[in-house]
Write a protein that holds these residues in place. Structure first.
Motif, PDB file in Angstrom:
ATOM      1  N   THR A 186       0.836  -1.204   0.000  1.00 26.20           N
ATOM      2  CA  THR A 186       0.000   0.000   0.000  1.00 26.20           C
ATOM      3  C   THR A 186       0.869   1.251   0.000  1.00 26.20           C
ATOM      4  O   THR A 186       0.602   2.203  -0.742  1.00 26.20           O
ATOM      5  N   GLY A 187       1.908   1.251   0.815  1.00 30.04           N
ATOM      6  CA  GLY A 187       2.813   2.399   0.843  1.00 30.04           C
ATOM      7  C   GLY A 187       3.478   2.636  -0.503  1.00 30.04           C
ATOM      8  O   GLY A 187       3.565   3.777  -0.974  1.00 30.04           O
ATOM      9  N   GLN A 188       3.929   1.575  -1.137  1.00 29.10           N
ATOM     10  CA  GLN A 188       4.567   1.723  -2.450  1.00 29.10           C
ATOM     11  C   GLN A 188       3.562   2.154  -3.515  1.00 29.10           C
ATOM     12  O   GLN A 188       3.873   2.962  -4.395  1.00 29.10           O
ATOM     13  N   LEU A 189       2.343   1.617  -3.427  1.00 34.78           N
ATOM     14  CA  LEU A 189       1.301   1.993  -4.382  1.00 34.78           C
ATOM     15  C   LEU A 189       0.937   3.473  -4.232  1.00 34.78           C
ATOM     16  O   LEU A 189       0.807   4.196  -5.226  1.00 34.78           O
ATOM     17  N   LEU A 190       0.800   3.939  -3.003  1.00 30.27           N
ATOM     18  CA  LEU A 190       0.486   5.347  -2.768  1.00 30.27           C
ATOM     19  C   LEU A 190       1.631   6.246  -3.221  1.00 30.27           C
ATOM     20  O   LEU A 190       1.397   7.328  -3.777  1.00 30.27           O
ATOM     21  N   ALA A 191       2.859   5.801  -3.009  1.00 33.51           N
ATOM     22  CA  ALA A 191       4.008   6.600  -3.448  1.00 33.51           C
ATOM     23  C   ALA A 191       4.054   6.704  -4.972  1.00 33.51           C
ATOM     24  O   ALA A 191       4.378   7.767  -5.526  1.00 33.51           O
TER      25      ALA A 191
END
Length: 148
Positions: free
Chosen positions: A63-68
């Protein structure tokens, strides 16, 4: 930027959906492992909980990588969550239909499909020691349905 009301509505809908999924998946969850195997129920529970923890670990990072990569756009995250819930529901419905087909077969005895060894409480009476009264409620209900 999306209007604030839509973020609140999306968060509320996702929270309700996950909460409702929790009601369905938790009903009888802990008791199922005792029904599956009295001898190995704790091991099955440990393996299940380990497997269930992995998505929580991987999901936070993903999720963090997707949001970034999408500059903080939560729309894709919510779509992936909704898709995951739909796929899970379809998998459940498919496995339930398969189980009903197997239960109607001549050798469709529920205890023979579970992780119960012959001779273990809950195992097949023909193959074991006949201790059908020691079987869990799920196995006893299946045996009662087969007898009628």
């Amino acid at each position: 930027s999306a209007p604030r009301g839509s973020i609140v509505a999306a968060t509320a809908c996702l929270s309700v959906a996950i909460g409702m999924a929790g009601f369905g998946s938790s009903a009888g969850y802990w008791a199922t492992f005792g029904d599956l195997s009295r001898r190995h129920g704790a091991l099955l529970l440990a393996m299940s909980n380990t497997a269930a923890s992995l998505p929580g670990i991987v999901g936070n990072t993903a999720t963090g990588q997707l949001l970034a990569s999408t500059r903080g756009d939560w729309a894709l995250v919510f779509r992936l969550c909704a898709g995951s819930l739909v796929l899970g529901a379809l998998a459940f419905l498919g496995s339930e239909a398969r189980d009903q087909l197997l239960d109607d077969s001549p050798r469709g005895m529920l205890s023979s499909k579970l992780l119960v060894a012959p001779g273990e409480p809950g195992g097949s009476e023909e193959e074991g020691n006949g201790a059908s009264t020691a079987a869990g409620p799920t196995v006893q209900a299946a045996r009662g349905a087969e007898a009628s």
